[in-house]
Design a protein around this motif. Structure first.
Motif, mmCIF file in Angstrom:
data_model
loop_
_atom_site.group_PDB
_atom_site.id
_atom_site.type_symbol
_atom_site.label_atom_id
_atom_site.label_comp_id
_atom_site.label_asym_id
_atom_site.label_seq_id
_atom_site.Cartn_x
_atom_site.Cartn_y
_atom_site.Cartn_z
ATOM 1 N N UNK A 93 0.821 -1.198 0.000
ATOM 2 C CA UNK A 93 0.000 0.000 0.000
ATOM 3 C C UNK A 93 0.860 1.254 0.000
ATOM 4 N N UNK A 94 0.392 2.264 -0.674
ATOM 5 C CA UNK A 94 1.098 3.537 -0.743
ATOM 6 C C UNK A 94 0.695 4.405 0.458
ATOM 7 N N UNK A 95 0.930 3.869 1.639
ATOM 8 C CA UNK A 95 0.588 4.547 2.882
ATOM 9 C C UNK A 95 1.520 4.026 3.949
ATOM 10 N N UNK A 96 1.783 4.820 4.960
ATOM 11 C CA UNK A 96 2.678 4.401 6.032
ATOM 12 C C UNK A 96 1.843 4.168 7.283
ATOM 13 N N UNK A 97 1.439 2.913 7.471
ATOM 14 C CA UNK A 97 0.624 2.565 8.627
ATOM 15 C C UNK A 97 0.655 1.061 8.819
ATOM 16 N N UNK A 98 1.106 0.573 9.981
ATOM 17 C CA UNK A 98 1.051 -0.872 10.226
ATOM 18 C C UNK A 98 -0.394 -1.359 10.175
ATOM 19 N N UNK A 99 -0.609 -2.616 9.805
ATOM 20 C CA UNK A 99 -1.973 -3.144 9.754
ATOM 21 C C UNK A 99 -2.639 -3.094 11.125
#
Length: 460
Positions: A7-13
């Protein structure tokens, strides 16, 4: 395990252990790469000053003479760290600023780092301090450098001086950064300072670097240091085929790139495979050395960037065999987040005494980061960081005790032999004006920090 997110986002699941409130997020730098001010404040020349002056050693003849001018802009840079909401900041203390050639402390250098650490404390940011990040004072190199056993003792002296003055402001110390690079690149292949090229030199330098770690650890702990470790770079390794020759090549590559450092630290012995790789070459080990080197650490710093695919070289070694159709950075390094997960899980199995882990470097270089209307779009870097965070979470779920993650690096900077051509920073630096511009990756990390605060309620 599931495929790593792209994903083009910075966030752990959701549910990732990286959301836990005690997990640290930070960014890192190194003194020679950012400070400049090489002739100020009593600093003495280093092996990198000398190496950069060697014709053809560094791209475009560049050096760290000015770098990011952090020596004069340190307050703004620390405030920048705070503006991103980071928990921790990794920096190195330059040996050449803190110690005079006669072995006495340099007050001006200690004052400089004290101000930085005080500013970090003002913002509530934990300081992770590295003592040796490759910038050996040239006067020690003139006496043999890391080929001289006495240099290990001089590192301990440096550790003693630094920790006496700065220790109450430091959350964690690292004695040495990436001894593999200092030993092999500096003494085996010769592409880094001091530019020596002999496997015998590399093996001896490695032993003295690790001995210096052991001696410095004792000095730090004598002065009350709570957290002491070492930072090592590791590489995921795959065999080009399942042939016995290629599998043997991968085993030897892993022994060189990973176990050469970790085995003596965590098992108290050098890997036997090194004798297969370099027959008849061994370090000058004295009684008590290995016990000192394997002194239990409070943490181990792991730097990870890429995977190497290798084949047999037709003799008793290995050769790189790059894979086709894989994502790479401008360094030519394959982007392979699963390698970090697999290495961490493998280390937990190989080393019963594996201490808690901090991922002390992870990031990617580009050569086309540009500021357009005040913004730097570095979507590939965001994806790179995101996928590695997922990999770390998977390793943690498999039982590896990972405590923190530091993006490399805070700033675009002097990238050693690449000069200023490669940009690793999450913050763009215009080297002509020294203007700092947070890239999209920095803003994504800032958003993650805000989301974690909201989830954990740590600052509510």
């Amino acid at each position: 395990m599931n495929d790593l997110s792209n994903d083009d986002v910075l966030s752990p699941p959701p549910g990732s252990p990286l959301w836990l409130p005690d997990f640290l997020f930070g960014a890192g730098t190194a003194a020679y790469q950012i400070e400049g001010g090489v002739a100020e404040g009593g600093r003495v020349p280093t092996i990198w000053d000398t190496f950069c002056a060697r014709p053809g050693a560094v791209r475009n003849g560049e050096s760290g003479v000015v770098a990011c001018d952090h020596y004069h802009r340190w307050q703004d840079d620390i405030d920048l760290v705070a503006s991103l909401g980071l928990d921790a900041y990794r920096l190195s203390v330059a040996w050449s600023r803190v110690m005079r050639p006669d072995g006495s402390p340099n007050a001006a250098g200690l004052d400089f780092y004290e101000r930085i650490l005080d500013r970090l404390a003002h913002h509530g940011i934990r300081a992770f301090v590295t003592l040796y990040h490759w910038d050996l004072p040239q006067h020690l190199q003139d006496r043999g450098g890391w080929l001289n056993r006495d240099t290990a003792s001089r590192l301990a002296d440096f550790a003693d001086v630094a920790s006496r003055r700065l220790g109450d402001r430091v959350a964690a110390w690292a004695t040495v950064n990436e001894p593999w690079c200092a030993a092999w690149l500096g003494h085996g292949s010769g592409v880094h300072a001091p530019g020596l090229a002999d496997v015998r030199y590399a093996v001896e330098a490695m032993h003295h670097l690790l001995l210096g770690h052991g001696l410095a650890t004792a000095a730090l702990r004598a002065n009350g240091a709570a957290q002491v470790g070492l930072v090592t770079n590791v590489t995921a390794v795959s065999a080009d085929s399942q042939s016995p020759e290629d599998r043997q090549a991968a085993r030897l590559a892993g022994a060189c790139w990973n176990h050469w450092v970790l085995d003596p630290l965590l098992l108290g012995t050098y890997p036997e495979a090194l004798q297969e790789l370099w027959p008849g070459v061994s370090p000058s080990v004295r009684d008590g050395d290995m016990a000192l080197i394997s002194t239990p650490m409070d943490y181990i710093g792991i730097n990870y960037y890429f995977r190497a695919n290798v084949r047999s070289d037709g003799a008793h070694g290995y050769a790189d065999k790059g894979l086709d159709r894989v994502e790479r950075t401008v360094m030519g390094w394959e982007v392979y987040p699963a390698g970090l997960r697999d290495l961490l899980i493998g280390f937990k199995g190989r080393y019963p005494a594996l201490p808690p882990v901090h991922i002390t470097e992870n990031g990617m270089a580009s050569d086309d980061d540009t500021v357009v209307d005040g913004r730097v779009d570095d979507a590939q870097r965001v994806r790179y960081l995101q996928r590695h965070l997922v990999a770390i979470g998977q390793a943690m779920r498999a039982g590896v005790d990972v405590r923190g993650y530091f993006a490399w690096s805070l700033l675009d900077n002097f990238e050693w032999v690449e000069g200023y051509a490669k940009r690793f920073g999450i913050v763009h630096v215009d080297y002509a004006t020294q203007q700092r511009t947070p890239k999209d990756s920095a803003l994504a990390l800032k958003a993650l920090m805000a989301a974690r605060r909201k989830v954990s309620g740590r600052f509510s």
